[in-house]
Enzyme design. Structure first.
Site, PDB file in Angstrom:
ATOM      1  N   PHE A  82       0.876  -1.172   0.000  1.00 35.50           N
ATOM      2  CA  PHE A  82       0.000   0.000   0.000  1.00 35.50           C
ATOM      3  C   PHE A  82       0.911   1.219   0.000  1.00 35.50           C
ATOM      4  CE2 PHE A  82      -1.872   3.703   1.826  1.00 35.50           C
ATOM      5  CZ  PHE A  82      -3.216   3.668   1.549  1.00 35.50           C
ATOM      6  N   GLU A  83       0.738   2.059  -0.990  1.00 33.90           N
ATOM      7  CA  GLU A  83       1.502   3.308  -1.028  1.00 33.90           C
ATOM      8  C   GLU A  83       0.653   4.320  -1.754  1.00 33.90           C
ATOM      9  OE1 GLU A  83       5.049   2.381  -3.327  1.00 33.90           O
ATOM     10  OE2 GLU A  83       6.313   2.519  -1.572  1.00 33.90           O
ATOM     11  N   ILE A  84       0.588   5.524  -1.227  1.00 27.43           N
ATOM     12  CA  ILE A  84       0.064   6.644  -2.007  1.00 27.43           C
ATOM     13  C   ILE A  84       1.207   7.645  -2.004  1.00 27.43           C
ATOM     14  CG2 ILE A  84      -1.685   8.441  -2.222  1.00 27.43           C
ATOM     15  CD1 ILE A  84      -3.600   6.676  -0.649  1.00 27.43           C
ATOM     16  N   HIS A 109      12.425   2.115  -0.378  1.00 24.22           N
ATOM     17  CA  HIS A 109      11.598   3.332  -0.322  1.00 24.22           C
ATOM     18  C   HIS A 109      11.672   3.976   1.066  1.00 24.22           C
ATOM     19  CE1 HIS A 109       8.712   2.040  -3.835  1.00 24.22           C
ATOM     20  NE2 HIS A 109       9.962   2.171  -4.210  1.00 24.22           N
TER      21      HIS A 109
END
Ligand SMILES: *[C@@H]1O[C@H](CO)[C@@H](O)[C@H](O)[C@H]1NC(C)=O
Length: 417
Positions: free
Chosen positions: A288-290, A325
């Site tokens: 999950f990444e925004i 990241h």
């Protein structure tokens, strides 16, 4: 009499000598620990954007954003499950495009079915071969042999060549894809994901408004065996480029209790830098990444990625994009640019976060939210909107890493917080 007193003092002498000799070391270690203390703010710096249901503002301007899911043809059913869930809980109101990426040509059945699930907003792209293979300067035979050995050693996924390509792709090549160049923001999806709360506002708009570059739901420990050399390479890069330490960086470090100069002897151990201090292995879980792709396209990030790539660690070890990241965000973005979406219910594999519902904040009469019921009980302190979980499992599966990484944004409220 005098002799006896002398004897007693003489017996204590070694202890005093030892204490005198040790004092500078103890003092040094305490100073060293103090240097890695994370400053805590007076108020919470990263509250949820909203703590109750909103009437979805479908007329508001959208951000330049896209959903992205990497999937294989055989994952059709699991991909569909995710898309159904995000459509029901968010995208039926906000209608962002959904890009599917594959390293092989798409099966027309996948395209037809998923485009339908995505209500006609599906985009289906194939990743160019050169972005999904070994770098040309790497000796492929030895890389393949190393992958085989990692598989035999039982490191999760490390025996699969494709998994290494994927980690490298998501770490750096992803942001260079031609088909993504026109977008600024992405929201990463995976097959087999459940969203369990209604997301009634536009996270991209809120991220932009609050100057965030990276949003996450779950934080946890990396599998240590997958990346023994990653932290050393990262801190070498950080030092060589003169990148100062942010408080988020400090929050990721476990400072050594061994005094100088002896702690330097620890530097050969996994997850340690040149000085013997260790990364805690805490990181944001990247399925999950925004996030703002311009951060990852920046010269600094791409330079970091290329540096890591040159070490061969994506193949000689199994460096994951989540860890890469996270370490980059800790180095190159401030903690104030990171957002924890604690109001989003999310599950992937056995890890989940599911907030309790906000009391009085569920908009019971709303017609746009009519499809998002019934919802679980409202509980004091809840921040969710129409969450479907029992409200007791409010936080991440394991809270240690989450609390650690939130430290720079959270006031100190007690001894253990
Ligand atoms: C997906 O569906 C929409 C609407 O029916 C259509 O216009 C579009 O061409 C489809 N896309 C693909 C890749 O089939």
């Amino acid at each position: 009499m005098l002799l006896r007193r002398f004897n007693r003092a003489a017996r204590r002498l070694p202890f005093f000598l030892l204490l005198t000799a040790a004092a500078p070391f103890i003092f040094e270690v305490l100073i060293h620990q103090w240097r890695y203390q994370v400053p805590r703010p007076a108020t919470k710096l990263d509250p949820p954007f909203f703590t109750s249901c909103q009437e979805p503002d479908v007329t508001a301007e959208r951000e330049n954003a896209v959903f992205v899911m990497l999937a294989r043809n055989r994952e059709r059913y699991r991909a569909k499950k995710t898309i159904e869930s995000i459509e029901t809980h968010f995208n039926k109101w906000f209608e962002y495009p959904i890009m599917f990426l594959n390293d092989e040509p798409w099966d027309p059945r996948f395209v037809a079915e998923l485009n339908e699930t995505a209500r006609g907003r599906g985009i289906f792209e194939v990743i160019p071969k050169e972005q999904w293979t070994f770098p040309d300067w790497l000796d492929q035979d030895s890389a393949k042999q190393s992958i085989e050995e990692q598989g035999k050693a039982g490191t999760v996924h490390a025996g699969q060549e494709g998994y290494h390509h994927m980690c490298r792709f998501y770490s750096g090549k992803f942001y260079q894809l031609d088909v993504l160049k026109k977008y600024k923001w992405y929201w990463r999806l995976e097959p087999d994901v459940d969203f369990s709360c209604a997301i009634t506002y536009d996270p991209f708009v809120q991220m932009a408004k609050h100057k965030k570059v990276y949003g996450y739901t779950i934080a946890l420990w990396e599998v240590g065996k997958s990346c023994p050399g990653l932290f050393h390479a990262t801190s070498d890069w950080k030092e060589s480029r003169g990148v100062p330490s942010s408080s988020l960086w400090s929050a990721m470090i476990e400072a050594s209790w061994v005094p100088f100069p002896f702690r330097r002897f620890l530097s050969w151990m996994p997850h340690r830098d040149n000085y013997g201090d260790a990364w805690s292995l805490c990181h944001f879980w990247s399925n999950f990444e925004i996030a703002d792709m311009d951060f990852f396209r920046s010269q600094a990030y791409q330079d970091y990625f290329n540096y890591l790539d040159k070490t061969g660690g994506f193949y000689k070890e199994r460096w994951g994009d989540a860890a890469v990241h996270s370490l980059a965000i800790a180095m190159l973005a401030g903690p104030q640019q990171v957002h924890h979406f604690e109001d989003i219910g999310y599950r992937h594999a056995k890890f989940h976060q599911c907030p309790a519902n906000a009391p009085g904040g569920q908009l019971p009469g709303s017609s746009s939210l009519a499809g998002n019921d019934p919802w679980s009980p409202e509980i004091a302190g809840g921040v969710g909107c129409r969450c479907e979980c029992n409200g007791e499992e409010t936080y991440n599966y394991q809270t240690y890493c989450l609390d650690k990484l939130k430290q720079p944004n959270t006031p100190n409220t007690g001894w253990f917080s």
